[in-house]
Design a protein around this motif. Structure first.
Motif, short mmCIF file in Angstrom:
data_model
loop_
_atom_site.label_atom_id
_atom_site.label_comp_id
_atom_site.label_asym_id
_atom_site.label_seq_id
_atom_site.Cartn_x
_atom_site.Cartn_y
_atom_site.Cartn_z
N GLU A 164 47.25 50.06 22.65
CA GLU A 164 46.05 50.55 21.78
C GLU A 164 44.81 49.52 21.76
OE1 GLU A 164 44.80 53.63 18.26
OE2 GLU A 164 46.92 52.74 18.22
N GLU A 165 45.23 48.49 21.19
CA GLU A 165 44.52 47.37 21.30
C GLU A 165 43.89 46.93 22.64
OE1 GLU A 165 46.00 43.82 19.09
OE2 GLU A 165 47.07 45.35 17.50
N PHE A 166 44.70 46.84 23.25
CA PHE A 166 44.05 46.37 24.93
C PHE A 166 43.05 47.35 25.32
CE2 PHE A 166 48.70 44.82 26.39
CZ PHE A 166 48.37 43.76 25.55
N ILE A 182 47.19 49.15 36.05
CA ILE A 182 47.15 47.62 36.50
C ILE A 182 46.47 46.78 35.59
CG2 ILE A 182 46.56 45.96 38.40
CD1 ILE A 182 47.18 48.00 40.38
N LYS A 183 45.15 47.25 35.11
CA LYS A 183 44.52 46.43 33.99
C LYS A 183 45.17 46.22 32.90
CE LYS A 183 39.97 48.21 35.65
NZ LYS A 183 38.72 48.97 35.08
N LEU A 184 46.06 47.19 32.33
CA LEU A 184 46.70 47.05 31.21
C LEU A 184 47.89 45.93 31.46
CD1 LEU A 184 46.88 50.77 30.05
CD2 LEU A 184 45.68 49.03 28.89
N ASP A 234 48.19 38.56 26.89
CA ASP A 234 48.79 38.54 25.53
C ASP A 234 49.98 37.98 25.42
OD1 ASP A 234 47.71 39.82 22.91
OD2 ASP A 234 49.74 40.83 23.01
N ALA A 235 50.78 38.20 26.02
CA ALA A 235 52.26 37.76 26.13
C ALA A 235 52.27 36.32 26.52
CB ALA A 235 53.33 38.43 26.83
#
Length: 290
Positions: free
Chosen positions: A214-216, A270-272, A279-280
């Motif tokens: 959701e943040e992405f 793919i963007k996510l 992020d990781a």
């Protein structure tokens, strides 16, 4: 109330003290406990705080008093990484039960919760992440409190096994045609550049990766709509994907006999995935989805 000394175990009569499993563990007899699975990348936990927060929410929901503070638990789990000299990708499994006591449906008194955690190596499933997986649809037969990460997973196990026996990787669960989630992951539908997923209710587990997705979407200016979709909606979906701590963000390219996006991962998925890797702090294979 005590157990007589001779018990039957694996077709043998043996002394109760020789049984290799904890006969009077409430996790074993009632599924009376909770758990978490936490992803590890390059020797570091991912979303550790989020998992610990959810663990304590689950404990509160079933009235288990964890005899550690959140800070102390985080310190212990960090030490567990260090004691095992973890440098690679893996996962941590953590379980807390109400404890060991003579079998009775009522909560035992003066019993300490049983707690353990261990780490396994777990490489990323790059094949599934790049090419996607296939699923079946299956009736959601779980209880009404799926927001609790409890040990009561038999319906999940049966649905997952059914998927495997049909040559598929996962099962998408539904209640009267309304899609809830997968057996061990949240599930999402993409239509007209909008992402749909079941609302955060007692009928799904609000995944830690789900919350991060959701943040992405906010950063990527993608609508994230908490609105349930149906099995019928799947046929017209532009993309479908799932998320979990071990599956990351995995494309679903086939549901039952229907191919999604001609059997290819879609651009939003793919963007996510790329946002997840950043992020990781995953450096290896960072261009695999480009």
């Amino acid at each position: 109330m005590s157990v007589y000394p001779i018990v039957l175990s694996q077709s043998k009569f043996i002394h109760r003290d020789s049984v290799k499993f904890p006969m009077q563990e409430r996790a074993l007899q009632f599924g009376d406990g909770i758990y978490e699975v936490i992803r590890i990348y390059n020797g570091d936990y991912y979303l550790l705080n989020e998992h610990i927060e959810r663990l304590f929410r689950s404990a509160e929901a079933i009235k288990i008093q964890i005899n550690l503070t959140k800070e102390a638990l985080e310190e212990f789990l960090t030490l567990l990484l260090e004691r095992n000299n973890i440098q690679e990708d893996g996962k941590l499994y953590l379980q807390i039960s109400r404890g060991s006591a003579p079998r009775d449906h009522l909560f035992p008194t003066d019993v300490e919760p049983n707690f353990y955690a261990y780490i396994q190596n777990l490489p990323r499933n790059l094949e599934a992440l790049k090419n996607g997986i296939s699923t079946i649809t299956h009736r959601d037969e779980r209880w009404e409190n799926c927001y609790i990460k409890s040990l009561n997973l038999l319906p999940n196990v049966l649905a997952k096994q059914e998927a495997k026996e049909q040559g598929r990787d996962e099962a998408i669960l539904h209640r009267d045609g309304i899609v809830t989630e997968c057996t061990a992951a949240n599930v999402y539908l993409v239509k007209n550049n909008k992402i749909y997923t079941h609302p955060t209710t007692n009928r799904i587990l609000n995944g830690c990766v789900r919350m991060r997705i959701e943040e992405f979407t906010k950063k990527l200016s993608l609508p994230f709509i908490e609105e349930a979709f149906t099995i019928e909606d799947i046929i017209d979906a532009d993309e479908i994907f799932l998320s979990s701590s071990t599956a990351e963000i995995t494309p679903i390219t086939c549901v039952d006999e229907h191919k999604i996006n001609n059997g290819q991962p879609g651009p939003i998925t793919i963007k996510l995935q790329q946002a997840y890797e950043i992020d990781a702090n995953i450096h290896q294979n960072s261009q695999q989805f480009a």
